[in-house]
Design a protein around this motif. Structure first.
Motif, PDB file in Angstrom:
ATOM      1  N   ASN A 115     -11.302   0.027  -1.626  1.00  0.00           N
ATOM      2  CA  ASN A 115     -10.479  -0.438  -2.739  1.00  0.00           C
ATOM      3  C   ASN A 115     -10.946   0.067  -4.096  1.00  0.00           C
ATOM      4  O   ASN A 115     -10.152   0.196  -5.015  1.00  0.00           O
ATOM      5  N   SER A 125      -8.109   5.842  -8.213  1.00  0.00           N
ATOM      6  CA  SER A 125      -7.035   6.840  -8.159  1.00  0.00           C
ATOM      7  C   SER A 125      -5.731   6.245  -8.669  1.00  0.00           C
ATOM      8  O   SER A 125      -4.927   6.943  -9.281  1.00  0.00           O
ATOM      9  N   SER A 126      -5.524   4.954  -8.460  1.00  0.00           N
ATOM     10  CA  SER A 126      -4.273   4.381  -8.959  1.00  0.00           C
ATOM     11  C   SER A 126      -4.303   4.220 -10.478  1.00  0.00           C
ATOM     12  O   SER A 126      -3.264   4.118 -11.119  1.00  0.00           O
ATOM     13  N   LEU A 127      -5.485   4.211 -11.064  1.00  0.00           N
ATOM     14  CA  LEU A 127      -5.569   4.182 -12.530  1.00  0.00           C
ATOM     15  C   LEU A 127      -5.528   5.595 -13.101  1.00  0.00           C
ATOM     16  O   LEU A 127      -5.724   5.798 -14.301  1.00  0.00           O
ATOM     17  N   GLY A 128      -5.339   6.571 -12.250  1.00  0.00           N
ATOM     18  CA  GLY A 128      -5.099   7.929 -12.727  1.00  0.00           C
ATOM     19  C   GLY A 128      -6.314   8.837 -12.769  1.00  0.00           C
ATOM     20  O   GLY A 128      -6.308   9.836 -13.472  1.00  0.00           O
ATOM     21  N   ARG A 161       1.983   2.667 -11.401  1.00  0.00           N
ATOM     22  CA  ARG A 161       1.983   1.474 -10.549  1.00  0.00           C
ATOM     23  C   ARG A 161       0.588   0.870 -10.553  1.00  0.00           C
ATOM     24  O   ARG A 161      -0.312   1.352  -9.880  1.00  0.00           O
ATOM     25  N   GLY A 162       0.392  -0.169 -11.378  1.00  0.00           N
ATOM     26  CA  GLY A 162      -0.925  -0.790 -11.478  1.00  0.00           C
ATOM     27  C   GLY A 162      -1.153  -1.744 -10.325  1.00  0.00           C
ATOM     28  O   GLY A 162      -0.269  -2.505  -9.963  1.00  0.00           O
ATOM     29  N   VAL A 163      -2.348  -1.667  -9.703  1.00  0.00           N
ATOM     30  CA  VAL A 163      -2.615  -2.507  -8.528  1.00  0.00           C
ATOM     31  C   VAL A 163      -3.703  -3.529  -8.838  1.00  0.00           C
ATOM     32  O   VAL A 163      -4.756  -3.185  -9.370  1.00  0.00           O
ATOM     33  N   ASN A 187       0.819  -1.213   0.000  1.00  0.00           N
ATOM     34  CA  ASN A 187       0.000   0.000   0.000  1.00  0.00           C
ATOM     35  C   ASN A 187       0.854   1.264   0.000  1.00  0.00           C
ATOM     36  O   ASN A 187       0.464   2.276  -0.580  1.00  0.00           O
ATOM     37  N   ARG A 211      -9.412   3.412  -4.274  1.00  0.00           N
ATOM     38  CA  ARG A 211      -7.980   3.243  -4.499  1.00  0.00           C
ATOM     39  C   ARG A 211      -7.719   2.824  -5.934  1.00  0.00           C
ATOM     40  O   ARG A 211      -6.798   3.338  -6.580  1.00  0.00           O
ATOM     41  N   ALA A 212      -8.515   1.883  -6.432  1.00  0.00           N
ATOM     42  CA  ALA A 212      -8.329   1.417  -7.807  1.00  0.00           C
ATOM     43  C   ALA A 212      -8.448   2.590  -8.764  1.00  0.00           C
ATOM     44  O   ALA A 212      -7.617   2.777  -9.654  1.00  0.00           O
ATOM     45  N   PRO A 265      -1.062   7.710  -5.277  1.00  0.00           N
ATOM     46  CA  PRO A 265      -1.286   6.668  -6.283  1.00  0.00           C
ATOM     47  C   PRO A 265      -1.152   7.224  -7.706  1.00  0.00           C
ATOM     48  O   PRO A 265      -1.352   8.410  -7.923  1.00  0.00           O
ATOM     49  N   GLY A 266      -0.794   6.352  -8.632  1.00  0.00           N
ATOM     50  CA  GLY A 266      -0.695   6.794 -10.022  1.00  0.00           C
ATOM     51  C   GLY A 266      -0.664   5.615 -10.969  1.00  0.00           C
ATOM     52  O   GLY A 266      -0.362   4.490 -10.554  1.00  0.00           O
ATOM     53  N   PRO A 267      -0.955   5.865 -12.237  1.00  0.00           N
ATOM     54  CA  PRO A 267      -1.072   4.777 -13.199  1.00  0.00           C
ATOM     55  C   PRO A 267       0.255   4.120 -13.559  1.00  0.00           C
ATOM     56  O   PRO A 267       0.261   3.097 -14.251  1.00  0.00           O
ATOM     57  N   PHE A 298      -6.117  -6.020  -6.835  1.00  0.00           N
ATOM     58  CA  PHE A 298      -6.560  -6.195  -5.454  1.00  0.00           C
ATOM     59  C   PHE A 298      -7.070  -7.611  -5.202  1.00  0.00           C
ATOM     60  O   PHE A 298      -7.547  -8.286  -6.114  1.00  0.00           O
ATOM     61  N   ARG A 322      -7.332  -4.872 -16.686  1.00  0.00           N
ATOM     62  CA  ARG A 322      -7.510  -3.450 -16.453  1.00  0.00           C
ATOM     63  C   ARG A 322      -6.178  -2.779 -16.134  1.00  0.00           C
ATOM     64  O   ARG A 322      -5.902  -1.659 -16.584  1.00  0.00           O
ATOM     65  N   VAL A 323      -5.344  -3.490 -15.366  1.00  0.00           N
ATOM     66  CA  VAL A 323      -4.053  -2.927 -15.012  1.00  0.00           C
ATOM     67  C   VAL A 323      -3.099  -2.942 -16.206  1.00  0.00           C
ATOM     68  O   VAL A 323      -2.404  -1.962 -16.482  1.00  0.00           O
TER      69      VAL A 323
END
Lengths: 260, 267, 285
Positions: free
Chosen positions: C176, C182-185, A80-82, A53, C179-180, A76-78, A84, A149-150
């Motif tokens: 999540n 925001s992490s995808l931009g 680093r794809g997460v 995290n 989070r998903a 967070p930013g694209p 879950f 998706r990632v």
């Protein structure tokens, strides 16, 4: 050259009511070179998900630094794809729209993002399910969609947080092999958090073992098993068996035998 | 031990202060705005006027009897509704045929319960206490029967099978499985029903009686006594908050929370 | 949620009854949803007719379905009932419309802004507790015995459940998912439209349901008390003249109107959002 650098990470929680401090992560440092598949394992509650995290930018560390390609991570930013554990697919979007989401957020035109999303859906083996909503898919299929998706946003690194913990045992084996197949095609750098020793050894180039809380890096083990790997011959592979036994010992599972 | 205790208490005091602070702001705005904007007391009363209305009404011995008669009606009507409605709902729920039959009827009745019955209630029971209690009763009754029934129907099949295979009789099933299983739904039903009942009470008191908060509230309108109106509104709000937030909501939370693990296992 | 989960009690048919017998056909018919819904009402009407025919209650208090149907027909022919229904529905629609505008805006503001939430939540609970009908007297002082008064009360009724449900809906969005996104931009603006708005829709639809449930009760009360036109007025007017059958007509009309609101507005809204996305299966119906 190191790609992801995690340097002396430290995480302390303070109870707002009692003012008590809990040290979740004491001192964790490791690096991951580009294109490597690295697993992070440890006993439950050791803070491995917290490390992920922090790398993802969801949680701010109380100490230490994370750098990706030499740039400090902030939020967070694209890049680093997460992926879950609970998939985190948007229930109000179809599979196609979920996969295209990251591209849409980054201003890619409709035609282009749909084409890319379709390509990713084909890659993870979900062709024909583009128009389905997440709740209409099985757990395994949902996780495939989450991986697609990632991948669609072409992240520099993929962060996977116990991605197969919510799917049944058989599907898990299939997905592990599937993810390795896809990874072989693209060789994206991966940080993979799991509590399953077999999974960690099977998937990774390296396994980093965290100690119990307050956690530190207990061991950093290279997995020399040749790729492509398959579950069919894994249990007779000497490296697999010995590394597995060694890790089981570290995690306190004494007398562990290889499952048939 | 005492240290953490002290900290807990302080935290509780702090959250109470946070809860009250918006009201302090509102009160201050009220105190300033009425004289500043020169609002006529026929449009909106000043805060001191409402305060003196409270003091006067209490001193004259009028306020307490009105409050008590309103509360008495709610407790009587809701009490009868619970006493009759819970067993009826549970029994209906225990039979598949009965619950299928009554389900659409009850949904219809829940939608209609409360205020819509005021004309009929006053026709049957005349103007007075009876009609008001009836309106309260019927607002709670349908909601609680329907939810009790639903609660039984939602008790997991595996739970019922487990209880039966452990040798529970029908009577034991009722007390040990159906009633506790339906309890969260029953409390939800009571909350929904009382929400309708409280509004029904005010409306019925306006229309059909010569005591109670609703009556006093509407009577004051005839003489443009806005101070009494606002006082009654505040009282109505405070009484409902006390009932809902301090009695029902914690009860609901406790039953649902305590058994939420079980609920999840069923799903 | 479904009440029809009765599979465990279904037994195989006794062998002596063949599939084509009248009893079997009857049972097959009963299993169709429309029939299962309407059949109980038919039974109730039949029981009602018998009780009225037997003269258990004096006819000044209780009339049979035939008399009620007759009164219904006359008031429809005279055009009174249709006009009153239009009046009531217009008030409800205007009140609900304005209530939606205000409630949705405030709901998102309070749900998404920590400071707004902290300040307004206690006030919200308090003002909701006062309840719509208690506002009627002062609203009448402000706006007189008018349509405005009725509308104000309905708006008030609809707004609070809406705000509270939207806030609950926003709170229920899994961390999540945020989070998903925001992490995808996703930018803040994108987050709002792509995650918070659809995420709050289930809350919104249950808020509209609760709001309408309270709203039309407030309407009936307001029509009785303000008393110029509408279904509530018709019922109370009939009651004053001791005309039981029109009170019954009013209740039947209210019931049917609620069913239509449910079938035409609420159920489709839920089907398009909540059920389609598999969030909750058929809430509270």
């Amino acid at each position: 050259m190191s790609f992801l650098t995690v340097d002396r990470l430290n995480q302390v929680y303070t109870d707002v009511y009692t003012n008590e401090h809990t040290v979740a992560i004491d001192d964790v440092s490791f690096t991951i070179p580009a294109g490597e598949f690295v697993s992070l394992i440890g006993p439950s509650g050791c803070g491995k998900t917290t490390v992920l995290n922090i790398v993802a930018g969801f949680v701010e560390a109380t100490g230490g630094a994370v750098q990706l390609e030499g740039v400090p991570v902030a939020g967070p930013g694209p890049d680093r794809g997460v992926v879950f554990q609970d998939f985190a697919l948007f229930p109000w979007k179809t599979v196609l729209a979920n996969v295209a989401f990251g591209l849409k957020m980054n201003g890619v035109g409709k035609a282009e993002r749909q084409a890319t999303a379709q390509e990713m859906i084909d890659l993870v083996g979900l062709s024909g399910f583009e128009r389905k909503f997440p709740h209409e898919l099985s757990g395994g299929m949902r996780q495939r969609a989450a991986v697609a998706r990632v991948l669609a946003t072409e992240p520099s690194i993929m962060l996977m947080d116990e991605p197969f913990a919510s799917v049944d045992a058989q599907t898990r084996r299939v997905l592990q092999q599937e993810v390795l197949r896809i990874w072989d095609l693209r060789r994206t750098t991966v940080l993979f958090v799991t509590h399953d020793v077999d999974e960690a050894v099977f998937m990774s180039d390296r396994v980093i073992v965290l100690s119990t809380r307050p956690s530190q890096v207990q061991a950093d083990i290279r997995i020399p098993i040749e790729r492509p790997r398959s579950w069919t011959d894994m249990h007779t592979n000497e490296d697999f068996v010995s590394i597995r036994r060694e890790l089981m010992g570290m995690l306190g599972v004494e007398g562990a035998e290889v499952a048939p | 031990m005492t240290m953490t205790h002290k900290i807990r208490t302080r935290a509780r005091v702090e959250s109470a202060a946070w809860f009250l602070s918006p009201f302090v702001v509102l009160l201050a705005a009220w105190l300033v705005a009425i004289p500043a904007l020169d609002v006529s007391p026929r449009t909106f009363p000043s805060a001191p006027a409402v305060w003196s209305a409270l003091v006067d009404q209490t001193a004259a011995g009028e306020l307490i009897p009105h409050v008590l008669s309103s509360l008495g009606r709610v407790f009587l009507g809701a009490g009868i509704a619970v006493a009759v409605g819970v067993p009826a709902g549970l029994l209906m729920g225990m039979s598949a045929a009965l619950s299928t039959f009554f389900s659409p009827l009850l949904r219809f009745s829940v939608a209609l319960a409360g205020i819509a019955w005021i004309p009929l209630a006053t026709l049957w029971l005349g103007y007075g206490n009876g009609a008001v209690v009836f309106v309260v009763f019927n607002a709670v009754f349908f909601a609680i029967v329907y939810n009790s029934m639903l609660g039984v129907r939602q008790t997991g099949t595996s739970l019922l099978r487990a209880a039966r295979s452990l040798g529970a009789s029908r009577w034991q099933m009722f007390w040990e499985v159906y009633l506790p299983g339906a309890l969260p739904n029953i409390v939800t039903g009571l909350r929904v029903g009382l929400g309708f009942a409280w509004r029904g009470l005010i409306a019925a008191e306006i229309i059909a009686t010569s005591t109670g908060l609703g009556y006093t509230l509407f009577l004051a309108r005839q003489y443009y006594e806005t101070d009494v109106i606002i006082l009654m509104m505040i009282l109505i709000g405070v009484l409902w908050l006390v009932m809902d937030r301090l009695l029902l909501a914690p009860f609901e939370r406790r039953t649902i929370q305590r058994w939420s693990g079980e609920r999840k296992a069923r799903a | 949620m479904s009440v029809q989960t009765t599979a465990k009690t279904s037994r195989p048919d006794p062998p002596r009854r063949t599939g084509t017998s009248a009893a079997a056909r009857w049972r097959a018919l009963r299993r169709r949803p429309l029939v299962t819904t309407l059949f109980p009402f038919a039974v109730v009407i039949a029981v009602w007719a018998v009780v009225a025919e037997l003269g258990v209650f004096p006819s000044a208090f209780f009339v049979g379905p035939a008399t009620v149907a007759d009164s219904l027909l006359t008031s429809v022919q005279r055009g009174i009932l249709p006009a009153y229904i239009v009046d009531s529905l217009t008030r409800l629609a205007v009140g609900t419309g304005v209530g939606l505008l205000v409630g949705v805006a405030l709901g998102f503001l309070i749900g998404l802004n920590r400071h707004a939430r902290r300040f307004s939540w206690p006030l919200l609970l308090f003002f909701q507790a006062i309840g719509d009908i208690a506002w009627l007297p002062i609203v009448i002082i402000w706006f007189g015995f008018s349509l405005t008064s009725v509308t104000v009360v309905i708006v008030y009724t609809v707004v609070f459940p809406l705000i509270i449900s939207i806030v609950a809906g926003l709170d229920a969005i899994p961390t999540n998912l945020l989070r998903a996104a925001s992490s995808l931009g996703a930018s803040r603006w994108r987050m709002f439209w792509e995650v918070y708005v659809p995420g709050a829709l289930p809350g919104l639809s249950s808020g509209v349901r609760t709001g309408l449930g309270y709203g039309w009760r407030a309407l009936i009360a307001a029509e009785i008390i303000i008393g110029t036109s509408g279904v509530g007025f018709m019922m109370f007017d009939a009651r004053r003249q001791g005309d039981v059958s029109h009170v019954f007509v009013g209740m039947a009309v209210l019931g049917v109107l609620w069913y239509m609101t449910d079938a035409l507005v609420l159920a489709p809204l839920e089907k398009e959002t909540v059920e389609r996305w598999g969030l909750v299966e058929g809430i509270g119906r």
